[in-house]
Motif scaffolding. Sequence first.
Motif, mmCIF file in Angstrom:
data_model
loop_
_atom_site.group_PDB
_atom_site.id
_atom_site.type_symbol
_atom_site.label_atom_id
_atom_site.label_comp_id
_atom_site.label_asym_id
_atom_site.label_seq_id
_atom_site.Cartn_x
_atom_site.Cartn_y
_atom_site.Cartn_z
ATOM 1 N N MET A 1 0.848 -1.216 0.000
ATOM 2 C CA MET A 1 0.000 0.000 0.000
ATOM 3 C C MET A 1 0.872 1.250 0.000
ATOM 4 N N LEU A 2 0.576 2.135 -0.920
ATOM 5 C CA LEU A 2 1.377 3.344 -1.037
ATOM 6 C C LEU A 2 0.892 4.381 -0.026
ATOM 7 N N THR A 3 1.832 4.947 0.701
ATOM 8 C CA THR A 3 1.403 5.850 1.772
ATOM 9 C C THR A 3 2.093 7.201 1.709
ATOM 10 N N THR A 4 1.796 7.983 0.690
ATOM 11 C CA THR A 4 2.282 9.361 0.706
ATOM 12 C C THR A 4 1.484 10.051 1.807
ATOM 13 N N THR A 5 2.175 10.692 2.750
ATOM 14 C CA THR A 5 1.465 11.268 3.885
ATOM 15 C C THR A 5 0.495 12.349 3.413
ATOM 16 N N MET A 6 -0.728 12.267 3.836
ATOM 17 C CA MET A 6 -1.711 13.298 3.514
ATOM 18 C C MET A 6 -1.871 14.195 4.740
ATOM 19 N N THR A 7 -1.715 15.466 4.577
ATOM 20 C CA THR A 7 -1.943 16.350 5.711
ATOM 21 C C THR A 7 -2.907 17.437 5.286
ATOM 22 N N GLY A 8 -3.639 17.996 6.265
ATOM 23 C CA GLY A 8 -4.470 19.156 5.976
ATOM 24 C C GLY A 8 -5.812 18.790 5.389
ATOM 25 N N ASN A 9 -6.637 19.816 5.321
ATOM 26 C CA ASN A 9 -7.996 19.660 4.843
ATOM 27 C C ASN A 9 -8.093 20.409 3.521
ATOM 28 N N ALA A 10 -8.541 19.698 2.473
ATOM 29 C CA ALA A 10 -8.539 20.282 1.129
ATOM 30 C C ALA A 10 -9.408 21.547 1.066
ATOM 31 N N TYR A 11 -10.505 21.565 1.838
ATOM 32 C CA TYR A 11 -11.380 22.742 1.764
ATOM 33 C C TYR A 11 -10.698 23.970 2.378
ATOM 34 N N ASP A 12 -9.926 23.748 3.448
ATOM 35 C CA ASP A 12 -9.152 24.867 4.013
ATOM 36 C C ASP A 12 -8.183 25.410 2.957
ATOM 37 N N VAL A 13 -7.578 24.487 2.207
ATOM 38 C CA VAL A 13 -6.638 24.903 1.148
ATOM 39 C C VAL A 13 -7.386 25.726 0.093
ATOM 40 N N ALA A 14 -8.570 25.243 -0.300
ATOM 41 C CA ALA A 14 -9.346 25.950 -1.337
ATOM 42 C C ALA A 14 -9.695 27.365 -0.860
ATOM 43 N N LEU A 15 -10.086 27.486 0.422
ATOM 44 C CA LEU A 15 -10.450 28.806 0.947
ATOM 45 C C LEU A 15 -9.226 29.706 1.055
ATOM 46 N N GLU A 16 -8.103 29.126 1.477
ATOM 47 C CA GLU A 16 -6.880 29.930 1.608
ATOM 48 C C GLU A 16 -6.424 30.437 0.234
ATOM 49 N N ASN A 17 -6.482 29.549 -0.769
ATOM 50 C CA ASN A 17 -6.085 29.970 -2.125
ATOM 51 C C ASN A 17 -7.013 31.066 -2.655
ATOM 52 N N PHE A 18 -8.304 30.938 -2.320
ATOM 53 C CA PHE A 18 -9.252 31.978 -2.739
ATOM 54 C C PHE A 18 -8.874 33.315 -2.113
ATOM 55 N N ASP A 19 -8.653 33.308 -0.794
ATOM 56 C CA ASP A 19 -8.357 34.565 -0.085
ATOM 57 C C ASP A 19 -7.071 35.206 -0.605
ATOM 58 N N THR A 20 -6.061 34.373 -0.869
ATOM 59 C CA THR A 20 -4.789 34.925 -1.360
ATOM 60 C C THR A 20 -5.013 35.656 -2.681
#
Length: 419
Positions: free
Chosen positions: A1-20
């Motif tokens: 099983m491939l385990t690239t570490t996932m961190t963070g919440n994608a929706y927070d990222v979407a909102l942060e990118n919007f605000d920037t």
Amino acid sequence: MLTTTMTGNAYDVALENFDTAADAMSLDNDVREMIKYPERILTVTVPVRMDDGHIHRFEGYRVQHSMVRGPAKGGIRFHPQVTLDEVKALATWMTWKCAVVNIPFGGAKGGITCDPKHMSQDELQRMTRRYTSAILPLIGPERDIPAPDVYTNSQTMAWIMDTYSMTKGYPIPGVVTGKPISLGGSLGRNEATGRGVFYTIQSACEHLHMQLAGATVVVQGFGNAGSITAQLLHEAGAKVIAVSDSTGCVYNKNGLDIPELIHMKALVGHVEGFPESEPITPSQLLALKCDILVPAALENTVHAENAAMLGAKIVAEAANGPLTPAADRILESKGVFVIPDILCNAGGVTVSYFEWVQDEQHLFWEAQDVYNRLERVMKTSFRDVLKIHQERKVPMRIAANILGIGRVAEAVQLRSIYP
Ligand code: NAD
């Protein structure tokens, strides 16, 4: 099983990118409030009789982020990690993506939290049909048009089209895109995302005065988007030195035989064990020195903890949201050229738009016609984003967001507020 570490919440990222981006363009506060958040969110219970006779309850979602510029548009994902926040993020990105390539759609996304790899075709069909009937009040060719995403495909779209059509009483192929050709699908839709990624990589190489022939490439995720990007790069003379999927990573410093790898993946379902390759770990894959890295799996695979070790000069985001904002900042400081998702992988929704147009007109185009139109859209959009990047001296992601958000903002101001 491939385990690239996932961190963070994608929706927070979407909102942060919007605000920037909104800050960078000094977007009016009232307009921000009107376009930032999803217009409609539906959570549905999907009970399914499994093959062994018991009933399993799945949870599904459909999020319509925006219908300001046209009907909502976005794929449906079947994956164990699907959450409402992930679907909200993906729906948000669809809005800006459709605006970046200037097609008359808003953004949506759907998903079911499930493990399709451990379900039979019959179970998948029953789950898809029940989910379709649950979201039926929201979808339709003039309102919201689903398409394939991770672990869904043209067969899934055929079941949705049939369920919708049987309920309405007549065939309505335009309710979904990414359908089989024999049901009103478009030539070139299956490979459209990878082809669009390829065109943006060509544009980036031209901009950076890099030769694509002989360039070294690493691809993370070898499904629809990743494998077709790899195939087109291979055909253009690039050397794809490493590839991964959810089960493992394979590496050959002299280049992998991509057509053979695609053939093997279709036969056995994974890339692991490919002849003339050695296995490496997901972290080693990301750290490989190469010209182009194509993340084509899931969100947040490149983050604060691993971005510094990336060995690529160009990152072409075939996946949605593979880089966190922290990773963006690190790559920016390293001088890595990022082709952001809402530009890079917009070929899929662009040909979905072509498919919808063909369905509405009942008139179908030649494959070459689709490719030519797609190339025009992708290369024009790349130039539009690059211009903002150069003029405003902002990273490519912010430039793409400024373009997309700006177009939605203009439309909402013209429509004004109801009532
Ligand atoms: P897919 O189901 O065809 O393939 C997904 C691939 O990712 C599979 O090979 C799977 O094994 C691999 N994978 C899953 N988890 C992984 C991990 N942790 N590490 C490495 N590989 C992993 O899906 P797809 O349609 O190719 O979608 C991939 C990405 O591209 C998603 O982010 C999707 O939203 C985006 N995208 C797809 C389309 C499209 O038209 N299909 C359009 C735009 C964007």
